[in-house]
Design a protein around this motif. Structure first.
Motif, PDB file in Angstrom:
ATOM      1  N   ILE A 213       0.855  -1.198   0.000  1.00 39.81           N
ATOM      2  CA  ILE A 213       0.000   0.000   0.000  1.00 39.81           C
ATOM      3  C   ILE A 213       0.885   1.240   0.000  1.00 39.81           C
ATOM      4  O   ILE A 213       1.667   1.469   0.928  1.00 39.81           O
ATOM      5  CB  ILE A 213      -0.964   0.008   1.210  1.00 39.81           C
ATOM      6  CG1 ILE A 213      -1.991  -1.123   1.029  1.00 39.81           C
ATOM      7  CG2 ILE A 213      -1.674   1.356   1.342  1.00 39.81           C
ATOM      8  CD1 ILE A 213      -3.015  -1.252   2.117  1.00 39.81           C
ATOM      9  N   GLU A 214       0.799   2.009  -1.078  1.00 38.23           N
ATOM     10  CA  GLU A 214       1.652   3.191  -1.247  1.00 38.23           C
ATOM     11  C   GLU A 214       0.839   4.440  -0.941  1.00 38.23           C
ATOM     12  O   GLU A 214       0.049   4.911  -1.780  1.00 38.23           O
ATOM     13  CB  GLU A 214       2.204   3.221  -2.681  1.00 38.23           C
ATOM     14  CG  GLU A 214       3.106   2.025  -2.979  1.00 38.23           C
ATOM     15  CD  GLU A 214       3.249   1.750  -4.461  1.00 38.23           C
ATOM     16  OE1 GLU A 214       2.437   2.263  -5.260  1.00 38.23           O
ATOM     17  OE2 GLU A 214       4.173   1.000  -4.814  1.00 38.23           O
ATOM     18  N   ILE A 215       1.029   4.974   0.238  1.00 38.22           N
ATOM     19  CA  ILE A 215       0.240   6.124   0.697  1.00 38.22           C
ATOM     20  C   ILE A 215       0.441   7.340  -0.212  1.00 38.22           C
ATOM     21  O   ILE A 215      -0.518   8.058  -0.520  1.00 38.22           O
ATOM     22  CB  ILE A 215       0.570   6.454   2.173  1.00 38.22           C
ATOM     23  CG1 ILE A 215      -0.034   5.346   3.068  1.00 38.22           C
ATOM     24  CG2 ILE A 215       0.011   7.814   2.589  1.00 38.22           C
ATOM     25  CD1 ILE A 215       0.222   5.473   4.539  1.00 38.22           C
ATOM     26  N   GLU A 216       1.663   7.553  -0.679  1.00 39.70           N
ATOM     27  CA  GLU A 216       1.934   8.706  -1.567  1.00 39.70           C
ATOM     28  C   GLU A 216       1.081   8.633  -2.833  1.00 39.70           C
ATOM     29  O   GLU A 216       0.523   9.645  -3.274  1.00 39.70           O
ATOM     30  CB  GLU A 216       3.426   8.761  -1.951  1.00 39.70           C
ATOM     31  CG  GLU A 216       4.366   9.066  -0.808  1.00 39.70           C
ATOM     32  CD  GLU A 216       4.779   7.833  -0.024  1.00 39.70           C
ATOM     33  OE1 GLU A 216       4.261   6.728  -0.325  1.00 39.70           O
ATOM     34  OE2 GLU A 216       5.599   7.970   0.909  1.00 39.70           O
ATOM     35  N   ASN A 217       0.977   7.433  -3.412  1.00 38.22           N
ATOM     36  CA  ASN A 217       0.165   7.251  -4.629  1.00 38.22           C
ATOM     37  C   ASN A 217      -1.327   7.454  -4.358  1.00 38.22           C
ATOM     38  O   ASN A 217      -2.049   8.026  -5.184  1.00 38.22           O
ATOM     39  CB  ASN A 217       0.377   5.843  -5.209  1.00 38.22           C
ATOM     40  CG  ASN A 217       1.706   5.730  -5.936  1.00 38.22           C
ATOM     41  OD1 ASN A 217       2.413   6.725  -6.089  1.00 38.22           O
ATOM     42  ND2 ASN A 217       2.056   4.536  -6.354  1.00 38.22           N
ATOM     43  N   ILE A 218      -1.774   6.981  -3.199  1.00 39.31           N
ATOM     44  CA  ILE A 218      -3.184   7.149  -2.817  1.00 39.31           C
ATOM     45  C   ILE A 218      -3.518   8.637  -2.733  1.00 39.31           C
ATOM     46  O   ILE A 218      -4.520   9.097  -3.298  1.00 39.31           O
ATOM     47  CB  ILE A 218      -3.484   6.438  -1.468  1.00 39.31           C
ATOM     48  CG1 ILE A 218      -3.462   4.919  -1.663  1.00 39.31           C
ATOM     49  CG2 ILE A 218      -4.846   6.883  -0.906  1.00 39.31           C
ATOM     50  CD1 ILE A 218      -3.571   4.115  -0.374  1.00 39.31           C
ATOM     51  N   ALA A 270     -14.407   3.070  -3.928  1.00 35.49           N
ATOM     52  CA  ALA A 270     -14.274   2.109  -5.041  1.00 35.49           C
ATOM     53  C   ALA A 270     -12.825   2.027  -5.515  1.00 35.49           C
ATOM     54  O   ALA A 270     -12.301   0.928  -5.777  1.00 35.49           O
ATOM     55  CB  ALA A 270     -15.185   2.523  -6.191  1.00 35.49           C
ATOM     56  N   TYR A 271     -12.165   3.178  -5.609  1.00 39.84           N
ATOM     57  CA  TYR A 271     -10.752   3.229  -6.020  1.00 39.84           C
ATOM     58  C   TYR A 271      -9.858   2.490  -5.016  1.00 39.84           C
ATOM     59  O   TYR A 271      -9.008   1.666  -5.404  1.00 39.84           O
ATOM     60  CB  TYR A 271     -10.308   4.691  -6.172  1.00 39.84           C
ATOM     61  CG  TYR A 271      -8.819   4.912  -6.028  1.00 39.84           C
ATOM     62  CD1 TYR A 271      -7.920   4.452  -6.992  1.00 39.84           C
ATOM     63  CD2 TYR A 271      -8.302   5.571  -4.902  1.00 39.84           C
ATOM     64  CE1 TYR A 271      -6.546   4.643  -6.844  1.00 39.84           C
ATOM     65  CE2 TYR A 271      -6.939   5.764  -4.756  1.00 39.84           C
ATOM     66  CZ  TYR A 271      -6.067   5.295  -5.719  1.00 39.84           C
ATOM     67  OH  TYR A 271      -4.705   5.477  -5.563  1.00 39.84           O
ATOM     68  N   LEU A 272     -10.046   2.761  -3.718  1.00 39.40           N
ATOM     69  CA  LEU A 272      -9.217   2.148  -2.666  1.00 39.40           C
ATOM     70  C   LEU A 272      -9.421   0.633  -2.593  1.00 39.40           C
ATOM     71  O   LEU A 272      -8.471  -0.117  -2.384  1.00 39.40           O
ATOM     72  CB  LEU A 272      -9.529   2.782  -1.306  1.00 39.40           C
ATOM     73  CG  LEU A 272      -9.112   4.250  -1.137  1.00 39.40           C
ATOM     74  CD1 LEU A 272      -9.678   4.827   0.151  1.00 39.40           C
ATOM     75  CD2 LEU A 272      -7.591   4.397  -1.149  1.00 39.40           C
ATOM     76  N   LYS A 273     -10.659   0.206  -2.805  1.00 38.82           N
ATOM     77  CA  LYS A 273     -10.958  -1.243  -2.777  1.00 38.82           C
ATOM     78  C   LYS A 273     -10.334  -1.943  -3.978  1.00 38.82           C
ATOM     79  O   LYS A 273      -9.708  -3.000  -3.843  1.00 38.82           O
ATOM     80  CB  LYS A 273     -12.486  -1.433  -2.779  1.00 38.82           C
ATOM     81  CG  LYS A 273     -12.951  -2.890  -2.701  1.00 38.82           C
ATOM     82  CD  LYS A 273     -12.745  -3.430  -1.295  1.00 38.82           C
ATOM     83  CE  LYS A 273     -13.472  -4.730  -1.038  1.00 38.82           C
ATOM     84  NZ  LYS A 273     -13.262  -5.805  -1.974  1.00 38.82           N
ATOM     85  N   LYS A 274     -10.489  -1.356  -5.151  1.00 36.05           N
ATOM     86  CA  LYS A 274      -9.993  -1.965  -6.396  1.00 36.05           C
ATOM     87  C   LYS A 274      -8.469  -2.018  -6.442  1.00 36.05           C
ATOM     88  O   LYS A 274      -7.876  -3.037  -6.780  1.00 36.05           O
ATOM     89  CB  LYS A 274     -10.528  -1.170  -7.593  1.00 36.05           C
ATOM     90  CG  LYS A 274     -10.110  -1.734  -8.955  1.00 36.05           C
ATOM     91  CD  LYS A 274     -10.850  -1.025 -10.075  1.00 36.05           C
ATOM     92  CE  LYS A 274     -10.449  -1.550 -11.432  1.00 36.05           C
ATOM     93  NZ  LYS A 274      -9.341  -0.835 -12.044  1.00 36.05           N
ATOM     94  N   GLU A 275      -7.831  -0.908  -6.104  1.00 43.80           N
ATOM     95  CA  GLU A 275      -6.375  -0.815  -6.242  1.00 43.80           C
ATOM     96  C   GLU A 275      -5.595  -1.431  -5.078  1.00 43.80           C
ATOM     97  O   GLU A 275      -4.521  -1.981  -5.269  1.00 43.80           O
ATOM     98  CB  GLU A 275      -5.950   0.655  -6.392  1.00 43.80           C
ATOM     99  CG  GLU A 275      -6.438   1.307  -7.676  1.00 43.80           C
ATOM    100  CD  GLU A 275      -5.881   0.652  -8.927  1.00 43.80           C
ATOM    101  OE1 GLU A 275      -4.695   0.263  -8.927  1.00 43.80           O
ATOM    102  OE2 GLU A 275      -6.639   0.514  -9.904  1.00 43.80           O
ATOM    103  N   TYR A 276      -6.140  -1.341  -3.856  1.00 44.03           N
ATOM    104  CA  TYR A 276      -5.362  -1.748  -2.673  1.00 44.03           C
ATOM    105  C   TYR A 276      -6.075  -2.723  -1.744  1.00 44.03           C
ATOM    106  O   TYR A 276      -5.509  -3.119  -0.722  1.00 44.03           O
ATOM    107  CB  TYR A 276      -4.946  -0.498  -1.870  1.00 44.03           C
ATOM    108  CG  TYR A 276      -4.041   0.420  -2.654  1.00 44.03           C
ATOM    109  CD1 TYR A 276      -2.686   0.127  -2.820  1.00 44.03           C
ATOM    110  CD2 TYR A 276      -4.543   1.581  -3.257  1.00 44.03           C
ATOM    111  CE1 TYR A 276      -1.855   0.959  -3.548  1.00 44.03           C
ATOM    112  CE2 TYR A 276      -3.708   2.428  -3.983  1.00 44.03           C
ATOM    113  CZ  TYR A 276      -2.375   2.108  -4.129  1.00 44.03           C
ATOM    114  OH  TYR A 276      -1.549   2.939  -4.850  1.00 44.03           O
TER     115      TYR A 276
END
Length: 299
Positions: A213-218, A270-276
Motif C-alpha cells: 500500500i503506497e500512501i503517496e500514490n493514494i 471504489a478506487y481504494l478497494k480496487k487498487e489496494y
C-alpha cells in the motif's frame, strides 16, 4: 454466511484432531526417550509438546475470532488470531535457539543410545505430524494463525525425520554426530520460516502500513478527484488479514452538500478497494478548517 461458518467449524475440527495426534505422539516419545535414554527423542517430545501448546493457542484464537463485537469490544476479537500467530512464531524462534544449544552440546559429547526404539517412535511421529500437516495445509495459505500452527507441525515433522535418519545411521554406522548436524539444520530452517511470520504478525499488531500500500500514490490520486483540495492526516492499518482500514481528513475546495460528498466518497472507496483491497474507509470532510495539514500526523 453459511459457507463461512462451515469454514470456521472445519478449521476448529482440524485443529482438535491435530491436538489429539500430538498429545499421543508427545506421550509416546517421553516414555520412549526415558526407556531408551535418547536425548534426541526427549527433545523431539519437547517440540511436539510445543506443538500441542501452539495448536491450543490457535484453537482458542480461532474460537474467539468468531465472537461478535459489542459496545465494550467494538472490533470484537478480530486480533485474536494475529496474537496467536505472534505467540506461536515467537515460540518457534525460541525452540530453534534451544535446538541449536542442544545440538552443540550433543556434538561435543555424543551418547550411545537404544536406536531401535528411536527409529520406531520417530516413524510414528512422522506419520502423526504428517497427517496434521495435510489437515492444516489448505488453511495455512490464507490465515496467519493457521500458518503458525502449520509451521510448528511441519518443522516438527522435519525434526522427527532427522531423528529417524539419525537413529538409522547410529544403528548401522555408529555415526553419533549426524543427529547433532541434522538438529542444527532444522533449527536454522525454523528461524528462517518463523522469522517471516513473526515479522508479519508484529507489523499487524503495531498498526504498520500493510505491504503493497503506497500512501503517496493514494494521496496523489485522491487529490485529483473533483472538489478535493488535499488529503491529509492519513492512517492505514490492518485489523486482521481480512480487514484493511484507512482513515483520513479531506480538505475540500468548496462547502459542498453532504449528498455531494457521499457521491465523492463512493468513488474514493471504489478506487481504494480496487487498487489496494482497502475495505474499511473513514474520511472526515473539511472546509477551511484550521488544523495540521501534514500527510502523517502523530496523534
Amino acid at each position: 454466511m453459511g459457507g463461512n461458518h462451515h469454514h470456521h467449524d472445519s478449521k476448529g475440527t482440524k485443529l482438535v484432531v491435530s491436538i489429539l495426534l500430538n498429545v499421543i505422539i508427545t506421550a509416546s516419545q517421553v516414555i520412549g526417550g526415558v526407556i531408551s535414554g535418547s536425548l534426541a527423542l526427549l527433545s523431539d517430545a519437547l517440540h511436539n509438546f510445543s506443538d500441542v501448546l501452539s495448536l491450543l493457542i490457535s484453537y482458542i484464537a480461532e474460537r474467539l475470532s468468531k465472537r461478535s463485537a459489542s459496545t465494550a469490544k467494538t472490533f470484537g476479537y478480530k486480533r485474536a488470531e494475529i496474537i496467536a500467530a505472534f505467540i506461536n512464531s515467537s515460540t518457534l524462534l525460541i525452540v530453534a535457539v534451544i535446538l541449536i544449544v542442544e545440538s552443540i552440546e550433543r556434538f561435543v559429547s555424543p551418547q550411545e543410545i537404544e536406536s531401535n526404539l528411536v527409529i520406531w517412535l520417530s516413524a510414528i511421529a512422522i506419520v502423526g505430524n504428517g497427517l496434521s500437516v495435510l489437515l492444516l495445509r489448505k488453511e495455512a495459505g490464507s490465515n496467519m494463525n493457521m500458518r503458525s500452527a502449520y509451521l510448528h507441525l511441519l518443522t516438527d515433522m522435519a525434526a522427527s525425520v532427522a531423528v529417524l535418519i539419525g537413529g538409522l545411521l547410529m544403528k548401522y554406522y555408529q555415526l553419533w554426530w549426524v543427529d547433532s548436524a541434522l538438529t542444527m539444520a532444522i533449527a536454522l530452517y525454523l528461524i528462517f520460516m518463523g522469522y517471516d511470520l513473526f515479522k508479519q504478525s508484529l507489523k499487524v499488531l503495531m498498526l504498520f502500513t500493510p505491504a503493497g500500500i503506497e500512501i503517496e500514490n493514494i494521496i496523489k490520486t485522491v487529490n485529483e478527484f473533483p472538489s478535493v483540495q488535499a488529503m491529509h492526516h492519513v492512517h492505514v492499518w490492518q485489523a486482521n488479514e481480512d480487514e484493511t482500514h484507512l482513515e483520513a481528513h479531506l480538505d475540500l475546495h468548496e462547502d459542498i452538500r453532504i449528498s455531494e460528498f457521499d457521491t465523492l466518497l463512493l468513488k474514493i472507496e471504489a478506487y481504494l478497494k480496487k487498487e489496494y483491497g482497502i475495505n474499511h474507509v473513514n474520511i472526515q470532510p473539511e472546509f477551511n478548517k484550521n488544523d495540521a495539514k501534514d500527510v502523517i500526523v502523530q496523534d
